[in-house]
Design a protein around this motif. Structure first.
Motif, short mmCIF file in Angstrom:
data_model
loop_
_atom_site.label_atom_id
_atom_site.label_comp_id
_atom_site.label_asym_id
_atom_site.label_seq_id
_atom_site.Cartn_x
_atom_site.Cartn_y
_atom_site.Cartn_z
N LEU A 9 -2.72 44.68 34.46
CA LEU A 9 -4.45 44.13 33.52
C LEU A 9 -4.51 45.43 32.06
CD1 LEU A 9 -6.57 42.23 35.60
CD2 LEU A 9 -4.86 41.38 34.26
N ARG A 10 -4.55 47.02 32.85
CA ARG A 10 -5.07 47.83 31.50
C ARG A 10 -3.99 47.85 30.84
NH1 ARG A 10 -10.02 49.52 31.86
NH2 ARG A 10 -11.05 49.19 33.99
N GLU A 11 -2.89 47.52 31.48
CA GLU A 11 -1.25 47.74 30.70
C GLU A 11 -1.16 46.93 29.38
OE1 GLU A 11 0.89 50.59 30.05
OE2 GLU A 11 -0.69 51.90 30.61
N ALA A 12 -1.10 45.68 30.06
CA ALA A 12 -1.50 44.95 29.41
C ALA A 12 -2.49 44.44 27.96
CB ALA A 12 -1.42 43.50 30.12
N LEU A 13 -3.47 45.35 28.24
CA LEU A 13 -5.14 45.21 27.18
C LEU A 13 -4.28 45.84 26.55
CD1 LEU A 13 -7.73 44.71 26.03
CD2 LEU A 13 -8.25 46.26 27.38
N ARG A 14 -3.57 47.75 26.69
CA ARG A 14 -3.14 48.46 25.61
C ARG A 14 -1.74 47.58 25.15
NH1 ARG A 14 0.94 50.89 24.58
NH2 ARG A 14 2.23 50.54 26.03
N ALA A 15 -1.11 47.41 25.25
CA ALA A 15 0.09 46.91 24.28
C ALA A 15 -0.75 45.71 23.44
CB ALA A 15 0.61 45.90 26.12
N ILE A 16 -1.60 45.01 23.64
CA ILE A 16 -1.79 43.91 22.96
C ILE A 16 -3.16 44.36 22.07
CG2 ILE A 16 -3.34 41.72 22.34
CD1 ILE A 16 -2.21 40.84 25.56
N GLU A 17 -3.74 45.65 21.96
CA GLU A 17 -4.51 45.93 21.16
C GLU A 17 -3.64 47.01 20.21
OE1 GLU A 17 -8.32 46.66 23.25
OE2 GLU A 17 -7.04 47.79 23.89
N SER A 18 -2.07 47.34 20.97
CA SER A 18 -1.93 48.25 20.03
C SER A 18 -0.86 47.19 18.80
CB SER A 18 -1.32 49.33 20.30
OG SER A 18 0.37 49.09 19.94
N THR A 19 0.02 46.07 18.94
CA THR A 19 0.44 45.67 18.58
C THR A 19 -0.74 44.51 17.35
OG1 THR A 19 1.84 44.76 20.34
CG2 THR A 19 1.58 42.94 19.08
N ASN A 20 -2.21 43.76 17.79
CA ASN A 20 -2.95 43.70 16.63
C ASN A 20 -3.04 44.75 15.93
OD1 ASN A 20 -4.88 41.45 17.05
ND2 ASN A 20 -6.30 42.84 17.22
N ALA A 21 -3.79 46.27 15.72
CA ALA A 21 -3.61 46.59 15.49
C ALA A 21 -2.54 46.64 13.80
CB ALA A 21 -3.38 48.26 15.60
N LYS A 22 -0.89 46.44 14.44
CA LYS A 22 -0.01 46.60 14.31
C LYS A 22 0.10 45.11 12.71
CE LYS A 22 2.94 49.90 16.66
NZ LYS A 22 3.99 49.96 17.70
N CYS A 23 -0.50 44.18 13.36
CA CYS A 23 -0.86 43.11 12.57
C CYS A 23 -1.57 43.33 11.81
CB CYS A 23 -0.98 42.17 13.35
SG CYS A 23 0.70 40.96 14.43
N GLU A 24 -2.40 43.30 11.99
CA GLU A 24 -4.00 43.87 11.05
C GLU A 24 -3.24 44.55 10.19
OE1 GLU A 24 -7.01 44.98 13.19
OE2 GLU A 24 -7.73 43.24 13.62
N LYS A 25 -2.91 45.58 10.62
CA LYS A 25 -2.32 46.51 9.53
C LYS A 25 -1.23 45.72 8.13
CE LYS A 25 -0.26 51.02 8.45
NZ LYS A 25 0.32 52.61 9.28
N ALA A 26 -0.07 45.70 9.16
CA ALA A 26 0.60 44.69 7.91
C ALA A 26 0.32 43.53 7.19
CB ALA A 26 1.40 43.71 9.28
N ARG A 27 -0.82 42.85 7.64
CA ARG A 27 -1.36 41.55 6.62
C ARG A 27 -2.63 42.23 6.01
NH1 ARG A 27 -6.90 37.96 9.71
NH2 ARG A 27 -7.47 40.18 9.55
N ALA A 50 -7.40 37.08 23.85
CA ALA A 50 -6.57 37.94 25.00
C ALA A 50 -7.16 38.94 25.22
CB ALA A 50 -5.03 37.47 24.34
N ILE A 51 -7.58 40.34 23.88
CA ILE A 51 -8.27 40.88 24.17
C ILE A 51 -9.60 40.94 25.11
CG2 ILE A 51 -9.77 42.79 23.41
CD1 ILE A 51 -7.03 42.94 21.25
N GLU A 52 -10.46 39.41 24.71
CA GLU A 52 -11.71 39.43 24.82
C GLU A 52 -11.51 38.83 26.66
OE1 GLU A 52 -14.02 36.91 23.24
OE2 GLU A 52 -13.47 37.19 21.27
N LEU A 53 -10.05 38.25 27.33
CA LEU A 53 -9.97 37.93 28.11
C LEU A 53 -9.81 38.56 29.19
CD1 LEU A 53 -8.51 33.87 27.89
CD2 LEU A 53 -10.79 34.72 28.45
N LEU A 54 -8.97 39.63 28.67
CA LEU A 54 -8.56 40.43 29.59
C LEU A 54 -10.07 41.34 29.98
CD1 LEU A 54 -5.05 41.62 28.10
CD2 LEU A 54 -5.32 41.65 30.88
#
Length: 60
Positions: A9-27, A50-54
């Motif tokens: 779960l922690r690995e999934a959270l880390r990956a999703i937070e990282s991808t989310n940050a990249k998406c925000e930067k691209a947006r 997803a971050i909230e649920l994790l």
């Protein structure tokens, strides 16, 4: 319901937070109203859920 380890779960959270940050930067570089901007906006919202649920599952 599948049971996942805390480590998974922690690995999934880390990956999703990282991808989310990249998406925000691209947006930020996209013109509002374009399909790409709308897609990233929706993806960021989904990642937020997803971050909230994790975090809830991890007790954070």
């Amino acid at each position: 319901m599948t049971v996942h380890s805390e480590h998974d779960l922690r690995e999934a959270l880390r990956a999703i937070e990282s991808t989310n940050a990249k998406c925000e930067k691209a947006r930020a570089s996209l013109e509002p109203g374009t399909a790409q901007h709308t897609l990233l906006t929706r993806r960021i919202a989904a990642f937020g859920i997803a971050i909230e649920l994790l975090k809830e599952r991890l007790g954070e």
